[in-house]
Design a protein around this motif. Sequence first.
Motif, short mmCIF file in Angstrom:
data_model
loop_
_atom_site.label_atom_id
_atom_site.label_comp_id
_atom_site.label_asym_id
_atom_site.label_seq_id
_atom_site.Cartn_x
_atom_site.Cartn_y
_atom_site.Cartn_z
N ASN A 8 0.83 -1.20 0.00
CA ASN A 8 0.00 0.00 0.00
C ASN A 8 0.87 1.25 0.00
OD1 ASN A 8 -1.86 2.02 0.35
ND2 ASN A 8 -2.71 1.24 2.28
N THR A 9 0.92 1.95 -1.15
CA THR A 9 1.79 3.13 -1.26
C THR A 9 1.14 4.40 -0.70
OG1 THR A 9 1.00 3.53 -3.52
CG2 THR A 9 3.01 2.21 -3.27
N TYR A 10 -0.08 4.28 -0.14
CA TYR A 10 -0.64 5.39 0.64
C TYR A 10 -0.05 5.40 2.04
CZ TYR A 10 -4.25 7.18 -2.51
OH TYR A 10 -4.92 7.78 -3.55
N VAL A 11 0.46 4.25 2.47
CA VAL A 11 1.01 4.12 3.83
C VAL A 11 2.53 4.18 3.81
CG1 VAL A 11 1.25 2.55 5.81
CG2 VAL A 11 -0.97 2.80 4.66
N HIS A 12 3.14 3.55 2.81
CA HIS A 12 4.60 3.42 2.77
C HIS A 12 5.22 4.27 1.67
CE1 HIS A 12 4.23 0.04 5.57
NE2 HIS A 12 3.26 -0.42 4.79
N VAL A 13 6.37 4.84 1.96
CA VAL A 13 7.10 5.64 0.98
C VAL A 13 7.86 4.70 0.04
CG1 VAL A 13 8.92 7.38 0.67
CG2 VAL A 13 7.36 7.54 2.62
N GLY A 14 7.92 5.10 -1.22
CA GLY A 14 8.71 4.32 -2.18
C GLY A 14 7.92 3.17 -2.80
N LEU A 15 8.67 2.27 -3.43
CA LEU A 15 8.06 1.17 -4.16
C LEU A 15 7.65 0.02 -3.25
CD1 LEU A 15 10.62 1.27 -7.06
CD2 LEU A 15 8.13 1.32 -7.43
N PRO A 16 6.62 -0.72 -3.63
CA PRO A 16 6.26 -1.94 -2.89
C PRO A 16 7.38 -2.98 -3.02
CG PRO A 16 4.51 -1.28 -4.41
CD PRO A 16 5.71 -0.48 -4.77
N PRO A 17 7.30 -4.07 -2.26
CA PRO A 17 8.35 -5.08 -2.31
C PRO A 17 8.38 -5.91 -3.60
CG PRO A 17 6.61 -5.75 -0.81
CD PRO A 17 6.32 -4.35 -1.19
N GLY A 18 7.36 -5.76 -4.44
CA GLY A 18 7.33 -6.52 -5.69
C GLY A 18 6.20 -6.05 -6.58
N PRO A 19 6.10 -6.60 -7.78
CA PRO A 19 5.07 -6.19 -8.74
C PRO A 19 3.66 -6.43 -8.22
CG PRO A 19 6.79 -7.44 -9.83
CD PRO A 19 7.04 -7.59 -8.37
N ILE A 20 2.72 -5.59 -8.73
CA ILE A 20 1.31 -5.75 -8.38
C ILE A 20 0.50 -6.26 -9.58
CG2 ILE A 20 1.44 -3.92 -6.65
CD1 ILE A 20 -0.16 -2.17 -8.75
N SER A 21 1.16 -6.46 -10.71
CA SER A 21 0.50 -6.99 -11.91
C SER A 21 1.59 -7.55 -12.82
CB SER A 21 -0.28 -5.89 -12.64
OG SER A 21 0.59 -5.03 -13.36
N ASN A 22 1.16 -8.07 -13.95
CA ASN A 22 2.10 -8.59 -14.93
C ASN A 22 2.07 -7.66 -16.15
OD1 ASN A 22 3.03 -11.46 -13.92
ND2 ASN A 22 0.87 -11.22 -13.41
N PRO A 23 3.07 -6.76 -16.24
CA PRO A 23 3.04 -5.73 -17.27
C PRO A 23 3.48 -6.25 -18.64
CG PRO A 23 5.01 -5.51 -15.95
CD PRO A 23 4.19 -6.60 -15.31
N GLY A 24 3.05 -5.53 -19.69
CA GLY A 24 3.45 -5.84 -21.05
C GLY A 24 4.62 -4.99 -21.49
N ALA A 25 5.00 -5.11 -22.75
CA ALA A 25 6.19 -4.44 -23.27
C ALA A 25 6.09 -2.92 -23.19
CB ALA A 25 6.42 -4.88 -24.71
N GLU A 26 4.89 -2.35 -23.41
CA GLU A 26 4.75 -0.89 -23.40
C GLU A 26 5.03 -0.31 -22.02
OE1 GLU A 26 0.84 -0.40 -24.97
OE2 GLU A 26 1.52 -0.42 -27.06
#
Length: 373
Positions: free
Chosen positions: A302-320
């Motif tokens: 939850n990036t509303y609570v913690h500064v910076g990036l989460p510990p890992g991906p939240i989805s599986n992104p594509g090339a774009e």
Amino acid sequence: MSGLFVENQGPNWKKILYHGKSTFAVLLSIAVLVTIGWLGYSTVRNAYLDYKATDDYLEVSGEPVVYTVAKGASVNSIGSDLAEKEIIKSTKAWKSAVAGLGSEAQFQAGRFELRQHMPAEEAAKILSDPTKMIRTRVTIPEGYRMTDQWPIITKGVPAITAKQLQDAAKNKAALGLPAWATNPNSPEGFLYPETYEVDDTPTGAELMKAQVAQFTKVTTELNFDERAKTLGLTPLQALTLASIVEREASNPEDMAMVAGVFYNRLAKKMKFESDATVVYANNIKGRLTTTDKERANPSPYNTYVHVGLPPGPISNPGAEALNAVLNPTKHDYLYFVLVDPETGKTEYNTTWEGHEQSRQKFVAWCQAHPGKC
């Protein structure tokens, strides 16, 4: 009168008749020889066909049938099964056909279209040709979290079960993940969204391995690991950022803009305050907005609570999205709002006041479209 005079006596009919009889005799002889040869060929051919017909069908005479080569099936068991199903006439014909293929006689598990009552040689050629295999395609869209991919996969490929996918996700060592895939929810983020073609009897592990292999191929082409480092991120951080960008933006131009906003926030040590991370942390389905309670969830994602990036991906992104993180648009914006979810229109601001005005446009859109937010 000098000179030689030759009296015109007319045609020599005796000679003509003689030559005519000779020509007729030759033609008659040739005709006799051809007839004898044809009769001999026909006799031999018919004898061969009669002999072959006892063991094999000479031509296709039945209806189409889908035949499945089972995993681990031996050549002999395939032949016996084909004969039992009356696709070929005998195992003797099958063995002969397979022997004729030589080194090409390799049979893979899968479905093939054959015909009832077909020559064994024809059946063997089809079953030994991987390009003739009936395959199933499944398309996995960009931006889905791992567990949201699974219903798409199991619906598109009924042979794969949810349990297979769950078990495969736990066996990370068997998936071919890169060494830097150290996030707690791995393989989240590494299951590349693409259209995959599978045979008739795939497993969840096989498809998941194919997704990871495709992820590796795409990121290698982008030189993702090294380019992430030049931007001050580890490869895992860059992938995590791409997974957020994929969820927050709807087109390549906005993806690069949104990535630029997050880089600016990282530089200022500001919280991302991404609703996409709140959706992931609370496992929210089917809506864009979040509640105060959900935004207070102490989850590390939850990036509303913690500064910076989460510990890992939240989805599986594509090339774009991956490319947008490597090539962010440089600007001074610190805020963005999707003001029209239908068109994807997004507004960017440098101040909170401007951001709040844009946010009110989103609120108005939601009020005008009940149930869409």
